[in-house]
Design a protein around this motif. Structure first.
Motif, short mmCIF file in Angstrom:
data_model
loop_
_atom_site.label_atom_id
_atom_site.label_comp_id
_atom_site.label_asym_id
_atom_site.label_seq_id
_atom_site.Cartn_x
_atom_site.Cartn_y
_atom_site.Cartn_z
N SER A 17 -4.99 -5.14 -0.78
CA SER A 17 -4.45 -3.89 -0.25
C SER A 17 -5.55 -2.86 -0.06
O SER A 17 -6.56 -2.88 -0.77
CB SER A 17 -3.39 -3.32 -1.20
N ARG A 19 -5.74 1.55 1.26
CA ARG A 19 -5.03 2.74 1.72
C ARG A 19 -5.98 3.60 2.51
O ARG A 19 -7.01 4.05 1.98
CB ARG A 19 -4.47 3.53 0.54
N TYR A 79 -1.44 8.83 6.17
CA TYR A 79 -1.90 7.72 5.35
C TYR A 79 -1.41 6.40 5.96
O TYR A 79 -0.38 6.36 6.63
CB TYR A 79 -1.35 7.83 3.93
N GLN A 81 -0.82 2.72 4.19
CA GLN A 81 -0.89 1.77 3.08
C GLN A 81 -0.80 0.36 3.66
O GLN A 81 0.19 0.04 4.33
CB GLN A 81 0.26 2.02 2.11
N ASN A 83 -0.82 -3.59 2.84
CA ASN A 83 -0.64 -4.63 1.83
C ASN A 83 -0.67 -6.01 2.49
O ASN A 83 -0.51 -6.13 3.71
CB ASN A 83 0.69 -4.44 1.09
#
Length: 121
Positions: A17, A19, A79, A81, A83
């Motif tokens: 992951s 960010r 942002y 994120q 994953n």
């Protein structure tokens, strides 16, 4: 003058992951849409995800269920994120702001300088 500054890119293993963050600097009244695009070597720049000031989101099919976009309007920050990253996610990721209202005028689109994301073992 409004600038977009991205951070958070880097090297990650498949399945990992990251960010990404993008902050708009300068005096800003509002930003209509903030989003993330990416460009892999030899390919065209493509939309990854974007988010309207009211919160509606849009994702590329290739990242649905793995990536989440969000924003803080008070901070003019967006942002991403990411994953379950895959090698095919490797690209330079660019932040974009559309419909930027400032004391000196209205700007249709502003791009960030890009941040490299590499997914590799």
């Amino acid at each position: 003058q409004v600038q977009l500054v991205e951070s958070g890119g880097g090297l990650v293993q498949p399945g990992g992951s990251l960010r990404l963050s993008c902050a708009a600097s300068g005096i800003i009244y509002s930003i209509n849409v903030m989003g993330w695009y990416r460009q892999a070597p030899g390919k065209q720049r493509e939309l990854v995800a974007n988010i309207v000031s009211g919160g509606s989101t849009n994702y590329a099919d290739s990242v649905k269920g793995r990536f989440t976009i969000s924003r803080e309007n008070a901070k003019n920050t967006v942002y991403l994120q990411m994953n379950s990253l895959k090698p095919e996610d490797t690209a330079v990721y660019y932040c974009k702001a559309d419909g930027v209202s400032t004391p000196t005028g209205w700007f249709r689109s502003i791009w960030g300088q890009g941040t490299q994301v590499t997914v590799s073992s």
